[in-house]
Design a protein around this motif. Structure first.
Motif, PDB file in Angstrom:
ATOM      1  N   UNK A   1       0.811  -1.205   0.000  1.00 46.82           N
ATOM      2  CA  UNK A   1       0.000   0.000   0.000  1.00 46.82           C
ATOM      3  C   UNK A   1       0.846   1.257   0.000  1.00 46.82           C
ATOM      4  N   UNK A   2       0.171   2.402  -0.107  1.00 47.86           N
ATOM      5  CA  UNK A   2       0.889   3.671  -0.110  1.00 47.86           C
ATOM      6  C   UNK A   2       1.604   3.881   1.221  1.00 47.86           C
ATOM      7  N   UNK A   3       2.755   4.530   1.183  1.00 46.65           N
ATOM      8  CA  UNK A   3       3.524   4.827   2.389  1.00 46.65           C
ATOM      9  C   UNK A   3       3.334   6.300   2.714  1.00 46.65           C
ATOM     10  N   UNK A   4       2.701   6.569   3.832  1.00 44.84           N
ATOM     11  CA  UNK A   4       2.419   7.951   4.198  1.00 44.84           C
ATOM     12  C   UNK A   4       2.664   8.171   5.686  1.00 44.84           C
ATOM     13  N   UNK A   5       2.866   9.401   6.073  1.00 41.21           N
ATOM     14  CA  UNK A   5       3.101   9.714   7.487  1.00 41.21           C
ATOM     15  C   UNK A   5       1.792   9.624   8.271  1.00 41.21           C
ATOM     16  N   UNK A   6       1.847   8.886   9.373  1.00 44.91           N
ATOM     17  CA  UNK A   6       0.701   8.718  10.254  1.00 44.91           C
ATOM     18  C   UNK A   6       1.177   8.737  11.699  1.00 44.91           C
ATOM     19  N   UNK A   7       0.278   9.031  12.634  1.00 45.35           N
ATOM     20  CA  UNK A   7       0.661   8.926  14.046  1.00 45.35           C
ATOM     21  C   UNK A   7       0.895   7.471  14.423  1.00 45.35           C
ATOM     22  N   UNK A   8       1.996   7.210  15.137  1.00 43.92           N
ATOM     23  CA  UNK A   8       2.390   5.836  15.474  1.00 43.92           C
ATOM     24  C   UNK A   8       2.976   5.842  16.882  1.00 43.92           C
ATOM     25  N   UNK A   9       2.644   4.846  17.661  1.00 38.94           N
ATOM     26  CA  UNK A   9       3.137   4.785  19.038  1.00 38.94           C
ATOM     27  C   UNK A   9       4.531   4.160  19.044  1.00 38.94           C
ATOM     28  N   UNK A  10       5.527   4.924  19.511  1.00 40.04           N
ATOM     29  CA  UNK A  10       6.905   4.461  19.611  1.00 40.04           C
ATOM     30  C   UNK A  10       7.379   4.687  21.042  1.00 40.04           C
ATOM     31  N   UNK A  11       7.716   3.589  21.723  1.00 38.37           N
ATOM     32  CA  UNK A  11       8.172   3.684  23.127  1.00 38.37           C
ATOM     33  C   UNK A  11       7.190   4.468  23.989  1.00 38.37           C
ATOM     34  N   UNK A  12       5.917   4.191  23.776  1.00 33.18           N
ATOM     35  CA  UNK A  12       4.891   4.826  24.599  1.00 33.18           C
ATOM     36  C   UNK A  12       4.528   6.239  24.200  1.00 33.18           C
ATOM     37  N   UNK A  13       5.123   6.760  23.135  1.00 38.76           N
ATOM     38  CA  UNK A  13       4.820   8.114  22.683  1.00 38.76           C
ATOM     39  C   UNK A  13       4.299   8.086  21.239  1.00 38.76           C
ATOM     40  N   UNK A  14       3.359   8.986  20.963  1.00 38.80           N
ATOM     41  CA  UNK A  14       2.808   9.084  19.616  1.00 38.80           C
ATOM     42  C   UNK A  14       3.718   9.976  18.775  1.00 38.80           C
ATOM     43  N   UNK A  15       4.231   9.421  17.683  1.00 38.90           N
ATOM     44  CA  UNK A  15       5.141  10.155  16.816  1.00 38.90           C
ATOM     45  C   UNK A  15       4.712   9.992  15.357  1.00 38.90           C
TER      46      UNK A  15
END
Length: 453
Positions: free
Chosen positions: A399-413
């Motif tokens: 699928x398309x690769x786009x920037x989205x909010x993602x949880x990394x080490x307990x933080x949304x980035x």
């Protein structure tokens, strides 16, 4: 002087019929053995047919746009007996069979085989040998390859009005598509509503013409009938066969592909990859090859044999890449992709894509695939449930690769996120195998350094 007849050959793919796309010669032209006579469109590719004779072109027996059975006569060539080249099937001017010998194209190894014993012409649409539009194009010196001319005809584009951008001053595919899209946008702007418009202004090359509302619109102009042939015919048959013979199951997962995007950026900046195109599809291809080695059943095939059904597991990867082309969907494959380095794979992907867009994919390029990737992300799609290619057990959609909010080490980035989906033949691959394979592909996109193992 002997008149010999050239019939439509089987070009080596079990061909039964083909469409005459464009003649490269005209009556009275002098041709040598292996000069290109005509370009035909089969169910899988555009093919140029070389002349098996040397001499003077007589009659073109089939018009451009007509569909011809294998074995049907398409052109006559008059030649001196001593100067005549090798012929697979021919007739003398008295109707007697000419001496037969294999016809080959020297230098490129192409062999015309299975010429057949006869056939008839099935006319789908008749066009004169040279249309008025083509005369205009010739008068202004338009340079364009036959596939580009066919695309222009299909889109209703006058090549004489297209600004060329090719390095040799030729009109390219992008030029035609851009011109067609601009004309479409212009018409949409100039035509607010279908029901309220009394006049419609349509740009015409060199002038403008208005169509008064008093002129009735033909009823059949509300619909268009498109003959199902060529690539569309072959694709529809293959998809129906696959969908109704193999039990499809689709699984998918979301992936943080940020490190893949970082790797793509680094490769683009590397001098070692300066002359090849780099995209996330390259990493996806390596991921599929790597994962197929760990789960071989996704690279297998179900075979109905006389003694009972068999599963054929391939220990090599002929990696198919679904390519959208002006002629329809093609799936050429990279043979023995598992043996290629990253740079070699990038080069192979680039060549495959360019060849498909130019309509030059050969039948051999589309045969013996083992697993396929369809990159629906280039169309802005997040995911899908692709249909498996016949003869394979799996197909993977990126699928398309786009920037989205993602949880990394307990933080949304903000991260670069994509979806990887795969459809599989459940007769061959069980649920655990499908899941392991898609998880492996996802793990490579998340951490491409795993490829170094």
């Amino acid at each position: 002087m002997t008149t010999q007849t050239f019939v439509l050959p089987d070009v080596g793919e079990g061909l039964t019929e083909a469409e005459i796309v464009s003649w490269h010669v005209a009556p009275g032209d002098t041709v040598a053995v292996n000069d290109v006579l005509v370009e035909i469109e089969t169910a899988k590719s555009l093919v140029e047919l070389p002349s098996p004779f040397a001499g003077t072109v007589g009659d073109l027996l089939v018009g451009e746009g007509e569909t011809v059975n294998v074995g049907a006569p398409i052109i006559t060539i008059a030649s001196d007996a001593a100067a005549a080249g090798p012929a697979t099937v021919g007739q003398s001017e008295h109707g007697e069979p000419a001496e037969a010998a294999p016809a080959s194209a020297e230098g490129d190894g192409a062999v015309l085989v299975g010429y057949g014993t006869g056939g008839e012409v099935k006319s789908r649409r008749r066009k004169p040998a040279v249309t008025s539009q083509e005369r205009v194009e010739a008068s202004v010196g338009v340079v364009a390859k036959p596939p580009i001319r066919k695309l222009a005809r299909d889109l209703g584009v006058d090549l004489a009005s297209v600004a060329p951008s090719g390095p040799a001053g030729e009109v390219t595919r992008d030029d035609v598509v851009r011109h067609a899209s601009q004309a479409s946008v212009f018409r949409n702007i100039e035509t607010p509503e279908w029901g309220d418009v009394r006049e419609e202004t349509i740009p015409v090359a060199g002038a403008a013409a208005s169509v008064p509302s008093a002129t009735p619109v033909p009823e059949d102009a509300r619909e268009e009938t498109i003959a199902v042939k060529g690539v569309r015919k072959a694709t529809s048959s293959a998809m129906v066969q696959s969908a109704y013979s193999a039990p499809h199951v689709t699984v998918w997962t979301d992936v943080d592909a940020s490190r893949t995007m970082e790797l793509v950026k680094r490769l683009k900046a590397s001098p070692d990859f300066a002359d090849v195109k780099i995209s996330p599809l390259l990493i996806m291809a390596r991921a599929v090859i790597w994962a197929a080695r760990r789960t071989p059943m996704v690279n297998a095939a179900w075979v109905d044999a006389e003694g009972g059904a068999e599963i054929r597991v391939r220990r090599y990867v002929n990696l198919g890449i679904a390519a959208a082309t002006p002629r329809g969907l093609l799936v050429p494959n990279i043979k023995d992709a598992q043996d290629l380095s990253m740079r070699e794979l990038a080069r192979a992907l680039e060549k495959l894509t360019l060849t498909a867009r130019e309509g030059r994919t050969t039948p051999a390029d589309q045969q013996q695939g083992t697993i396929t990737i369809t990159n629906i992300g280039v169309f802005g799609m997040d995911a899908g449930t692709p249909i498996i290619n016949p003869g394979e057990a799996g197909i993977v959609a990126l699928g398309t690769i786009r920037q989205k909010p993602w949880v990394v080490d307990g933080e949304v980035r903000p991260r670069w996120v994509t979806t990887v989906a795969g459809s599989f033949d459940h007769r061959v691959v069980d649920g655990d195998g499908m899941s392991r394979f898609i998880a492996d592909v996802a793990s490579i996109l998340e951490e491409p350094a795993l490829l170094l193992d």
